[in-house]
Design an enzyme around this catalytic site. Structure first.
Site: not given
Ligand code: XMP
Length: 500
Positions: A55, A83, A222-224, A226-227
């Site tokens: 970090g 960190y 959406s056409g992508g 993931d969906s």
């Protein structure tokens, strides 16, 4: 049976996600929590080991993030990185020295003692990126390795299974970083390599069946990728109780509508409504907001026709989930209003079904293949929700949409390779050309092709000259009205991948 897991506590490092990735590549299920997580939550999670990320803070600054109170009492094996390592030393009575100069880049480990952590290590090349470093170890700890500038580059308290490394094993520049992580997970923490996507799939299907019961789930495609993958997975669980909806906003790529029909959605034609709302709008944020708002209206009106729909399916991914979790719990700056259906669940009293929440993009592609989605779906490039509108600079009109879609198809036909995205952008600039001995004054198409692993940072691709020549030649010849083609050589940051 749930897989055994490792919890990664995030102290704000740029590479925290990479730690999670490496664990999953080693077939160990990993989850990231902000470092401020309560001990109660950690106990509920019941991990077999904990990794503390690096970090940007310094333990010497008064409000710097600290380890959850009581963490060591859990008795779990802990590996602190950068960190994280400094925090272990600081908290247990060692000393961390604020350095005047940061150490950044390659370093060579000089092994000082035998340990399971460095078992079978052949290449001591590691990658450092730090300001502070540990200069005195807590009682009971011993030095495992040093470098020319860092006396305690790795240390341990073997009896308590506490380990710290100043370097970053999760980045590929640390030659045998994965081996070091593997030694921690398997030799020290005794985790099992039992995380498989196929078992994830089975469990998720069962979980969704229970969650949804007899209700219906509506889902915007959406056409992508993931969906689509999320829809296919939910469909596997609840069959025709899933109502996939595709809102045709008229801002899609050529061929999109034909391809999406493979998922048999309910197609709502709202082309004129969207283009009407975009009339005269040139400001990028106003465009995005107009599209997002119109989408919600259309989707809400349609879903009222399905009163038994109590859930909304979404293709949210793991990076989307943790992107908003910063080490200090603050929200990140808004660069662009990403289009999503975020306003819908509250407005419509819908509960969310998000089966991909714990996955990375490449895992989603693998899952898509497991679910039997065709390769052309699984390998799709990301495509933004607002579609071509944010690639048309200036006003979006049906003519300009059609114009850009033609150029974009050529870009997609001519470029191939493992790039994150490649597409065309229509610039609001006309320029002079000479065509067939006459003066022309035409549009400018910009070609964008980027390499990226997660879309958060990106570099422009060094496309072969021959490919660029062909793309340019075809666009000039096949899209009447273009007089100039340019190639975008901006990385992200400072640019973004999309132009708006
Ligand atoms: P930027 O332009 O922010 O894009 O560098 C990063 C990645 O996100 C995609 N993108 C979007 N995806 N809705 C989406 O679903 C959006 O509004 C949106 N805006 C950008 C972009 O294509 C790239 O892959």
């Amino acid at each position: 049976m749930l897989p055994t897991s490792v919890v990664i506590l995030d102290f704000g490092s740029q590479t925290t996600q990479l730690i999670a990735r490496r664990c999953r590549e080693l077939k160990v299920y990993s989850k990231i929590f902000p470092c401020s997580v309560s001990l109660e939550t950690l106990k509920k999670e019941n991990p077999a080991a904990i990794i503390l990320s690096g970090g940007p803070a310094s333990v010497h600054v008064s409000d710097s993030p600290s380890l959850p109170a009581g963490l060591f009492e859990l008795g779990l094996p802990i590996l602190g990185i950068c960190y994280g390592a400094q925090s272990i030393a600081h908290q247990l009575g060692g000393h961390v020295k604020p350095s005047k100069k940061s150490e950044f880049g390659h370093a060579e480990l000089d092994l000082q003692a035998h340990s399971k952590l460095f078992e079978n290590l052949e290449h001591p090349d590691v990658w450092m990126s730090h300001g502070d470093q540990v200069d005195a170890l807590p009682a009971g700890f011993e030095t495992l390795a040093s470098t020319s500038t860092c006396p305690h580059a790795a240390f341990m308290c073997e009896s308590k299974k506490l380990y710290g490394v100043q370097f970053h094993p999760e980045v590929t520049h640390t030659k045998e970083g994965t081996k070091i992580l593997s030694n921690f997970l398997f030799s020290i923490a005794k985790l099992k390599a039992d995380y498989e996507l196929s078992s994830f799939l089975e469990e998720e299907v069962e979980r969704i069946k229970k969650q949804v019961g007899n209700a219906q789930v509506i889902m915007a495609l959406s056409g992508g990728v993931d969906s689509s993958v999320a829809a296919k997975l939910i469909q596997n669980a609840i069959g025709d109780k899933l109502i996939p909806i595709y809102v045709n906003h008229g801002l899609h790529r050529l061929g999109e509508l034909e391809e999406i029909s493979e998922l048999k959605p309910l197609v709502i034609d709202a082309k004129e409504l969207f283009l009407g709302r975009l009339k005269g709008v040139t400001d990028p944020e106003q465009k995005r907001k107009a599209i997002g708002q119109t989408f919600i209206e259309v989707f809400e009106a349609e879903s009222k026709k399905h009163p038994n729909a109590k859930f909304l399916g979404q293709g949210t991914l793991y990076p989307d989930v943790i992107e908003s979790v910063s080490a200090h719990g603050g929200p990140s700056a808004v660069i662009k209003s990403h289009h999503n259906v975020g306003g819908l669940p509250e407005r419509m009293h819908l509960k969310l079904v998000e089966p991909l929440r714990m996955l990375f993009k490449d895992e989603v592609r693998k899952l898509g293949r497991l679910l039997g989605l065709s390769e052309k779906w699984v390998a799709r490039q990301p495509f933004p929700g607002p579609g071509l509108a944010i690639r048309i600079l200036g006003e979006v009109t049906p003519e300009r949409c059609e114009f850009l879609a033609k150029a974009d198809l050529i870009v997609r036909q001519e470029i191939s390779g493992p790039y994150w995205q490649y597409f065309a952008v229509l610039l609001p600039v006309k320029s002079v050309g000479v065509m067939g001995d006459a003066r022309s004054y035409g549009e400018t198409i910009c070609v964008r092709c980027v390499e990226s692993t997660d879309g958060m940072t990106a570099d422009w691709a060094y496309l072969p000259r021959e490919t660029l020549r062909k793309v340019s030649n075809r666009i000039i010849n096949e899209v009447p009205g273009v007089s100039r083609v340019v190639y975008d050589i901006s990385s992200k940051p400072p640019a973004t991948i999309e132009w708006e």
